[in-house]
Design an enzyme around this catalytic site. Structure first.
Site, PDB file in Angstrom:
ATOM      1  N   ALA A  22       2.398  -6.963 -33.938  1.00  0.00           N
ATOM      2  CA  ALA A  22       3.705  -6.714 -34.391  1.00  0.00           C
ATOM      3  C   ALA A  22       4.564  -7.520 -33.374  1.00  0.00           C
ATOM      4  O   ALA A  22       4.256  -7.714 -32.124  1.00  0.00           O
ATOM      5  CB  ALA A  22       3.956  -5.368 -34.451  1.00  0.00           C
ATOM      6  N   GLY A  35      -1.791  -5.929 -35.531  1.00  0.00           N
ATOM      7  CA  GLY A  35      -1.603  -6.473 -36.968  1.00  0.00           C
ATOM      8  C   GLY A  35      -2.256  -7.840 -37.049  1.00  0.00           C
ATOM      9  O   GLY A  35      -2.481  -8.424 -38.258  1.00  0.00           O
ATOM     10  N   GLU A  58      -5.725  -7.200 -38.141  1.00  0.00           N
ATOM     11  CA  GLU A  58      -5.637  -6.774 -39.514  1.00  0.00           C
ATOM     12  C   GLU A  58      -5.446  -7.901 -40.351  1.00  0.00           C
ATOM     13  O   GLU A  58      -6.006  -7.864 -41.582  1.00  0.00           O
ATOM     14  CB  GLU A  58      -4.337  -5.668 -39.884  1.00  0.00           C
ATOM     15  CG  GLU A  58      -4.907  -4.292 -39.083  1.00  0.00           C
ATOM     16  CD  GLU A  58      -3.466  -3.340 -39.181  1.00  0.00           C
ATOM     17  OE1 GLU A  58      -3.927  -2.101 -39.616  1.00  0.00           O
ATOM     18  OE2 GLU A  58      -2.623  -3.791 -38.661  1.00  0.00           O
ATOM     19  N   GLU A  66      -3.087   0.463 -31.333  1.00  0.00           N
ATOM     20  CA  GLU A  66      -1.768   1.292 -31.983  1.00  0.00           C
ATOM     21  C   GLU A  66      -1.808   2.491 -31.379  1.00  0.00           C
ATOM     22  O   GLU A  66      -0.586   3.253 -31.260  1.00  0.00           O
ATOM     23  CB  GLU A  66      -1.808   1.084 -33.310  1.00  0.00           C
ATOM     24  CG  GLU A  66      -1.324  -0.087 -34.084  1.00  0.00           C
ATOM     25  CD  GLU A  66      -2.458  -0.977 -34.168  1.00  0.00           C
ATOM     26  OE1 GLU A  66      -2.232  -2.145 -35.066  1.00  0.00           O
ATOM     27  OE2 GLU A  66      -3.577  -0.666 -33.615  1.00  0.00           O
TER      28      GLU A  66
END
Length: 695
Positions: free
Chosen positions: A61, A102, A105, A125
Site C-alpha cells: 500500500a 499488497g 498479493e 500487515e
C-alpha cells in the site's frame, strides 16, 4: 503515470513506477490496469510481465494514501488483482529486492512468479494491527503450505526469496546479479503458449489433522499476542483457506480486515507507524539541508550511560574514544562494554568476528587533546550544571572547528550549556535513554542557536544509530522528563491518600505500561529523582511533592542497584517483593501529615497518572517545545513504556475524548492538591472546538 508500458517482442512489460518502493496507490493501480487492458487488446502480445522500477518490486500500500478515500477508490487493489488473475494471457511477476504486503498479493494473483535472490518477501500487515486484505491469507498457504504461511502472516517477518525457492511461490529463482527483465521476458516466451493458465486460487491446501494443528497454533498465538487481536484473526483467516471455498475464504478475509481496521489497537499501531516517520521532519529544516560527516565520535564519561552511548556508535561502525578523568574508571567502563558484548556473543546474537570488530573500534584516553579531531563529542557526565560547565569550556578549547558538541543532559538548560562555548551553533542536546544501547528513543534538544545543519546531522545520526529521534525545544526536563514529573507527583500523592506501591504499579501495568512508577523508580535509581527534587525545592518552592520518596531515600533504599527501593530484590533477580517496612513508612507518613487514608480504585489510579501526562503534554505542545502531539506519543512509546496498543498519551486522550479527559480532571481538582489539575489552555480550546490533540 505511475506505471510504464512497453512491448518487448511478444511480451508486454508493465513497470510499477512509484518511488521509493512502488506503493500501490491509486495512480499506480490505475496505470497498471490500463497497461493490462492494453496488453490484452493487442493481438501481438502473448504474455505480460509485471515488475518494479528502482529498488523494489512493490512494498504494498502507498502510505501517503493510508486512511484516505484514495486507498479504497477504484480500481482498488482487489480489482487490479482480479484483472491480473482473469487475464487470458499469462502474467508473470518479476520480483526483486522488496515484495511485501499488497505487492506480494499482486504477485500471487499472477500465473507465474520469478525472482532474484535476496528479495525480502513478507505480508507485514499484522504489524499495523491488520491482516492481509487482498487475498494474502487465502493464496499464500496455497503456494508455501499452511505452516510457513501462518508463520509469515502471524509474525509479518520478511523471508529471503532464496529460502522460498523450494515452494510453489516461485517458478524460477534467477542467478545473483542476473538481468531480471531479460530473464523474465525469456521466461514469458517459454510459457506463453501453455494452457490452461495456472492460478493460485485453484490450488488446494492439504494438511492432515489440521484441526489439532490450528488449535495448538491458536493457543500459542493467543498467549503471545497480548492486547492485540490481529495475530489470532490471522490464524482464523488462514484457516479458512483449508475450510472454505476460495471465494468464501476471500469474503471472510475481507470481513475480518474491515473489522480489524476499526479496532483501537490497529488505529494505535497505525498512528505510531506514521508518527515515527513524521518525527524526523522539521518544518524549517529542508530535507536537502547539508549534513556534517560523522566519521569518529568521542564520549565524555565511561560510566553506565557513557558506555551504552559508545556501544551505539560502534554498533553503527563509528569509532569511539572514551574519555575519563581516572584510569580506573576508564578501565572499568571499557571492561563493562566488553562484558556486554561477550554476553551477547554467548547468546548467539553476535559472532566472534563482529565482537572483535566492535571492540577494535573503542579506545580510551585521559586527555582532552586526544579527542580534538572527533566529529561529534557526547558529554555523559553527572547531571549538574557546574560539572557540565567545566566539560563544555574544555571542549570549546580543544575540539576542531565544525565538531558537534552534544550533551546527554536529561533536564538541564541546553542554551545555558551552549553559552559556555564560543560556538553555540554547534551545541545540541542528545538525551539517550538508559540502557542507552537498548532503548530506542533519542530526545534531540534544539537550542535557540543550534545550527540547522547540526540538527539535520543529528537526526540522520539517530537513524544510523537505529534510534527514533524526536526533536524537543529547551525547557526543564524537555518533553519526556517534564511530563514524567507530573506523573510521578500524582503517584506520590496516591501513596499519601491510600495506595501502596504494589497497587499503583499493578493498576498501571494492567493498563498496559511496561512497568509502574515505583518499579520504574527502582530500576532508574530513586536517588536520581531525589537529586532533581532537591534542586526543585530551591528553584521552584511553589511546586508541592509528596515526601514519601524522600523518606525512602533517607532509608538508603535507592532501588535495584542497592538491592532495596520501594521493593526488595533478591540477588540476581529483578522481581520486586513488597517490603513491610516501606509500606508501614507510607502509612505513618499519611498519619503524620494528617491525611485520612481511603480506598482508591484502579480506574482513579490510571486516570490520574495518564491524564497528568496528557495535561503537561498539552502545555508542552502549546509552548512549541514539541512540534506535534505525535512526537510526544513517540517519546512515550519508545522511551517510557507507554502501551503501544493505546498509541501514546496524546493519542489515547483523543480516543477517550478531550471533553471526557477534562471532566475527569475537574473531578480530581476537587481533591487534595487540586492546583495540579489546572487544565492546559490548549486542552480547553480543543475540547470546546470538538477537536483532538493529533488533529
Amino acid at each position: 503515470m505511475s506505471a510504464d508500458y512497453v512491448v518487448n517482442g511478444s511480451v508486454a512489460v508493465i513497470t510499477l513506477n512509484n518511488p521509493p518502493v512502488n506503493g500501490l496507490g491509486l495512480a499506480t493501480r490505475t496505470a497498471a490496469v490500463d497497461g493490462l487492458r492494453r496488453a490484452l487488446a493487442d493481438d501481438a502480445v502473448a504474455a505480460i510481465v509485471i515488475l518494479g522500477a528502482g529498488k523494489a518490486f512493490s512494498g504494498g500500500a502507498d502510505i501517503k494514501e493510508f486512511n484516505s478515500p484514495k486507498a479504497l477508490a477504484e480500481p482498488s487493489l482487489h480489482t487490479l488483482i482480479r484483472v491480473v488473475e482473469e487475464s487470458n494471457k499469462p502474467t508473470i511477476a518479476a520480483i526483486h529486492a522488496v515484495c511485501m504486503g499488497g505487492g506480494l498479493e499482486l504477485a500471487l494473483g499472477c500465473n507465474y512468479r520469478v525472482v532474484l535472490p535476496g528479495a525480502q518477501i513478507a505480508l507485514p500487515e499484522v504489524k499495523l494491527g491488520l491482516l492481509p486484505g487482498a487475498g494474502g491469507t487465502q493464496r499464500l498457504p496455497r503456494v508455501v503450505g499452511l505452516e510457513l504461511a501462518l508463520n509469515m502472516i502471524v509474525s509479518g517477518t520478511p523471508v529471503l526469496s532464496e529460502n522460498l525457492a523450494g515452494t510453489a511461490l516461485f517458478d524460477a529463482v534467477f542467478a545473483p546479479g542476473a538481468d531480471l527483465l531479460g530473464c523474465a521476458v525469456a521466461f514469458a516466451g517459454k510459457v506463453a503458449a501453455i494452457r490452461p493458465l495456472p492460478k493460485v486460487r485453484e490450488r488446494q491446501v492439504d494438511y492432515p489433522n489440521h484441526e489439532a494443528f490450528l488449535q495448538f497454533t491458536r493457543n500459542t498465538v493467543k498467549a503471545m499476542s497480548g492486547p492485540f487481536p490481529a495475530p489470532l484473526e490471522c490464524v482464523d483467516t488462514v484457516a479458512a483457506s483449508l475450510t472454505h471455498r476460495f471465494d468464501d475464504g476471500l469474503a471472510f478475509e475481507r470481513e475480518r480486515f474491515l473489522h480489524l481496521i476499526q479496532t483501537p489497537q490497529s488505529k494505535s499501531l497505525r498512528h505510531a507507524f506514521f508518527a515515527e516517520r513524521l518525527a524526523s521532519k522539521v518544518p524549517d529544516v529542508p530535507v536537502d539541508t547539508p549534513t556534517r560527516a560523522i566519521r569518529q565520535a568521542a564520549i565524555i564519561g565511561a560510566g553506565t550511560m557513557g558506555g551504552g552511548i559508545a556501544m551505539n556508535f560502534v554498533n553503527a561502525g563509528i569509532p569511539v574514544i572514551l574519555l575519563e578523568t581516572k584510569q580506573e574508571a576508564l578501565d572499568k567502563g571499557i571492561a563493562t562494554i566488553r562484558r556486554n558484548y561477550d554476553n551477547t556473543m554467548k547468546k548467539g546474537k553476535l559472532t566472534q568476528e563482529k565482537f572483535d570488530q566492535r571492540i577494535g573500534l573503542i579506545s580510551g584516553t585521559l586527555s582532552y587533546d586526544d579527542i580534538a579531531q572527533a566529529d561529534i563529542v557526547v558529554e555523559a557526565v553527572f547531571e549538574d550544571m557546574g560539572v557540565k560547565e567545566t566539560v563544555f569550556r574544555q571542549l570549546d578549547a580543544v575540539m576542531k572547528p565544525g565538531a558537534i558538541l552534544a550533551s546527554n543532559t536529561s533536564t538541564l538548560d541546553v542554551d545555558r550549556i551552549a553559552g559556555f562555548t564560543s560556538r553555540p551553533q554547534d551545541v545540541i542536546g542528545t538525551h539517550f535513554f538508559s540502557p542507552a544501547n537498548v532503548m530506542k528513543l533519542l530526545e534531540i534538544v534544539r537550542g535557540k542557536a543550534t545550527g540547522k545543519d547540526v540538527l539535520a546531522t543529528t537526526l540522520a545520526l539517530s537513524k544510523k544509530l537505529q534510534k527514533t529521534g524526536v526533536v524537543s525545544g529547551v525547557c526543564d526536563g524537555f518533553i519526556g522528563n517534564r511530563m514524567i514529573e507530573q506523573y510521578s507527583r500524582q503517584a506520590g500523592f496516591l501513596l499519601e491518600e491510600g495506595c501502596l506501591p504494589e497497587q499503583v504499579d499493578k493498576a498501571v501495568e494492567q493498563f498496559g505500561f511496561a512497568m509502574g512508577p515505583f518499579r520504574m523508580g527502582d530500576l532508574a535509581g530513586n536517588d536520581i529523582g531525589w537529586y532533581i527534587r532537591k534542586r526543585r525545592y530551591v528553584e521552584k518552592p511553589e511546586i508541592v511533592y509528596s515526601k514519601t520518596a524522600d523518606l525512602l531515600c533517607e532509608m538508603g533504599r535507592f532501588g535495584q542497584k542497592s538491592g532495596a527501593g520501594w521493593y526488595d530484590y533478591k540477588a540476581g533477580e529483578r522481581k520486586p517483593h513488597a517490603n513491610a517496612g516501606v509500606n508501614a513508612m507510607i502509612v505513618q507518613h499519611s498519619l503524620d501529615i494528617g491525611v485520612e487514608r481511603r480506598t482508591i480504585s484502579d480506574q482513579e489510579i490510571v486516570e490520574r497518572l495518564v491524564y497528568a501526562l496528557v495535561n503537561e503534554g498539552a502545555r508542552i505542545l502549546d509552548e512549541g517545545i514539541a512540534m506535534r502531539a505525535s512526537d510526544i506519543d513517540m517519546v512515550y512509546l519508545t522511551g517510557y513504556g507507554f502501551p503501544l496498543a493505546r498509541g501514546g498519551p496524546m493519542f489515547y486522550a483523543d480516543t477517550v475524548g478531550l471533553f471526557n479527559v477534562l471532566m475527569a480532571m475537574e473531578k480530581y481538582a476537587k481533591g487534595r492538591h487540586g492546583d495540579a489539575w489546572a487544565p492546559a489552555p490548549l486542552l480547553v480550546r480543543l475540547a470546546a472546538e470538538g477537536k483532538g490533540l493529533n488533529g
